[in-house]
Design a protein around this motif. Sequence first.
Motif, PDB file in Angstrom:
ATOM      1  N   UNK A 127       0.840  -1.196   0.000  1.00  8.05           N
ATOM      2  CA  UNK A 127       0.000   0.000   0.000  1.00  8.05           C
ATOM      3  C   UNK A 127       0.876   1.247   0.000  1.00  8.05           C
ATOM      4  N   UNK A 128       0.491   2.233  -0.776  1.00  6.29           N
ATOM      5  CA  UNK A 128       1.316   3.420  -1.001  1.00  6.29           C
ATOM      6  C   UNK A 128       1.719   4.172   0.267  1.00  6.29           C
ATOM      7  N   UNK A 129       0.850   4.293   1.305  1.00  5.79           N
ATOM      8  CA  UNK A 129       1.276   5.023   2.501  1.00  5.79           C
ATOM      9  C   UNK A 129       2.564   4.500   3.133  1.00  5.79           C
ATOM     10  N   UNK A 130       2.876   3.231   2.918  1.00  8.78           N
ATOM     11  CA  UNK A 130       4.120   2.692   3.468  1.00  8.78           C
ATOM     12  C   UNK A 130       5.324   3.421   2.885  1.00  8.78           C
ATOM     13  N   UNK A 131       5.240   3.802   1.627  1.00  8.40           N
ATOM     14  CA  UNK A 131       6.337   4.535   0.984  1.00  8.40           C
ATOM     15  C   UNK A 131       6.377   5.980   1.460  1.00  8.40           C
ATOM     16  N   UNK A 132       5.212   6.585   1.665  1.00  5.99           N
ATOM     17  CA  UNK A 132       5.184   7.989   2.064  1.00  5.99           C
ATOM     18  C   UNK A 132       5.721   8.198   3.478  1.00  5.99           C
ATOM     19  N   UNK A 133       5.473   7.245   4.361  1.00  7.74           N
ATOM     20  CA  UNK A 133       5.906   7.384   5.755  1.00  7.74           C
ATOM     21  C   UNK A 133       7.415   7.221   5.885  1.00  7.74           C
ATOM     22  N   UNK A 134       8.005   6.401   5.048  1.00  7.87           N
ATOM     23  CA  UNK A 134       9.428   6.095   5.165  1.00  7.87           C
ATOM     24  C   UNK A 134      10.287   7.317   4.831  1.00  7.87           C
ATOM     25  N   UNK A 135      11.332   7.514   5.628  1.00  6.09           N
ATOM     26  CA  UNK A 135      12.333   8.520   5.275  1.00  6.09           C
ATOM     27  C   UNK A 135      13.123   8.056   4.052  1.00  6.09           C
ATOM     28  N   UNK A 136      13.348   6.744   4.003  1.00  4.49           N
ATOM     29  CA  UNK A 136      14.068   6.150   2.882  1.00  4.49           C
ATOM     30  C   UNK A 136      13.253   4.961   2.380  1.00  4.49           C
ATOM     31  N   UNK A 137      12.766   5.043   1.137  1.00  2.25           N
ATOM     32  CA  UNK A 137      12.017   3.944   0.530  1.00  2.25           C
ATOM     33  C   UNK A 137      12.951   3.207  -0.423  1.00  2.25           C
ATOM     34  N   UNK A 138      13.058   1.905  -0.244  1.00  4.87           N
ATOM     35  CA  UNK A 138      14.047   1.102  -0.958  1.00  4.87           C
ATOM     36  C   UNK A 138      13.366   0.162  -1.950  1.00  4.87           C
ATOM     37  N   UNK A 139      13.914   0.095  -3.133  1.00  2.63           N
ATOM     38  CA  UNK A 139      13.345  -0.761  -4.172  1.00  2.63           C
ATOM     39  C   UNK A 139      13.905  -2.176  -4.057  1.00  2.63           C
ATOM     40  N   UNK A 140      13.020  -3.154  -4.138  1.00  2.15           N
ATOM     41  CA  UNK A 140      13.387  -4.564  -4.093  1.00  2.15           C
ATOM     42  C   UNK A 140      13.017  -5.202  -5.434  1.00  2.15           C
ATOM     43  N   UNK A 141      13.843  -6.109  -5.915  1.00  2.03           N
ATOM     44  CA  UNK A 141      13.541  -6.835  -7.142  1.00  2.03           C
ATOM     45  C   UNK A 141      12.140  -7.439  -7.035  1.00  2.03           C
ATOM     46  N   UNK A 142      11.229  -7.120  -7.964  1.00  2.00           N
ATOM     47  CA  UNK A 142       9.838  -7.588  -7.825  1.00  2.00           C
ATOM     48  C   UNK A 142       9.686  -9.101  -7.786  1.00  2.00           C
ATOM     49  N   UNK A 143      10.492  -9.829  -8.567  1.00  2.28           N
ATOM     50  CA  UNK A 143      10.386 -11.298  -8.592  1.00  2.28           C
ATOM     51  C   UNK A 143      11.383 -11.861  -7.584  1.00  2.28           C
ATOM     52  N   UNK A 144      10.928 -12.004  -6.347  1.00  2.00           N
ATOM     53  CA  UNK A 144      11.838 -12.497  -5.308  1.00  2.00           C
ATOM     54  C   UNK A 144      11.071 -13.331  -4.291  1.00  2.00           C
ATOM     55  N   UNK A 145      11.797 -14.206  -3.622  1.00  3.25           N
ATOM     56  CA  UNK A 145      11.223 -15.036  -2.573  1.00  3.25           C
ATOM     57  C   UNK A 145      10.865 -14.161  -1.372  1.00  3.25           C
TER      58      UNK A 145
END
Length: 334
Positions: A127-145
Amino acid sequence: MKLLIVKLSSLGDVVHAMPAVQDIRHFWPDAQIDWVVERSFAPLLQRCDGLSRVIECELRRWRKSPLSSETRQAWRAFKAELQRDRYDAVIDLQGLSKSALIAWLARLAPGGQRFGLANQTEGSSYEAPARWVADVALRIEPHCHAVARSRELCAQALGYALPTFMSFGLLAPVRIAQAAINMQVVDAAGPKGTVALVHGTSRVDKQWPLDHWHSLGQRLNAAGYAVALPHGNDAEQQTAEQIAKGLAHAVVWPRLGLDALSDALAGCAGVVGVDSGLSHIAVALDLPHVQIYNFDTAWRTGPLHRAHQCSVFAQPTPSVDAVWTAWLTVRAAR
């Protein structure tokens, strides 16, 4: 260093996040690591090596009656416990609005930061609010365990390279906590030990047919194993009793809490189960394990890189022969 992990639910997701704690401890052995989780899953985290505090919440219950005096009182107590310490890093491993709220409420030490997910990964909620609250939002490879998702987020947040080993750090004594279940297992035990059949799941489409379970139980009995059947509700208990009928060495365990259930599983020779929280606990306990999938999603949640643990997938469902062959393979590897 003081760190706070936010991963509230569900059982399987909590188990999948546990290796991240062991990674952090590898690089910062003296770090204080706290974890916020739904109360029903707290007994499992009490067995996670390296956690300093397990902070319990009950968001699922509180949202049913948010304005009641009981909920308001419980919320104030939770907030006080959450804000007892200031953290150098708060890491939201869930990526939902509710976990973002908890991360936002947590107090930071001077220079501290909140970290979260910048994107959704395949098969996981976001959910998008998780990104807005973070001081640093980190991208993770979408296809991952699911395990890699949490490990990689923590590694990026704290600036270390992932170690080559992986451990869940689940500490469960090799004993069965309750005297009643101990006596039942002793009476039913086969010469090769007991195999737990984890048949229960919250999703009907993940279930394995009843006659398949019974046939597998017969093969296990013939090979010298007793069968143990855990359950978490009345419907699962009825299924367990049906599976046990006609088996020479089978016991339906009493309903156990997560702590006692983890102990009981730890004493087994292995586990065969559907895609469920208990099956993921079996993986974390490093037991010989076969995980049954009716959907091709084992790449995301199934056992990882261990010869004595594997998944079996087929549609509409794997055959008894396929599961039995997999069991023989993982036992031989152990």
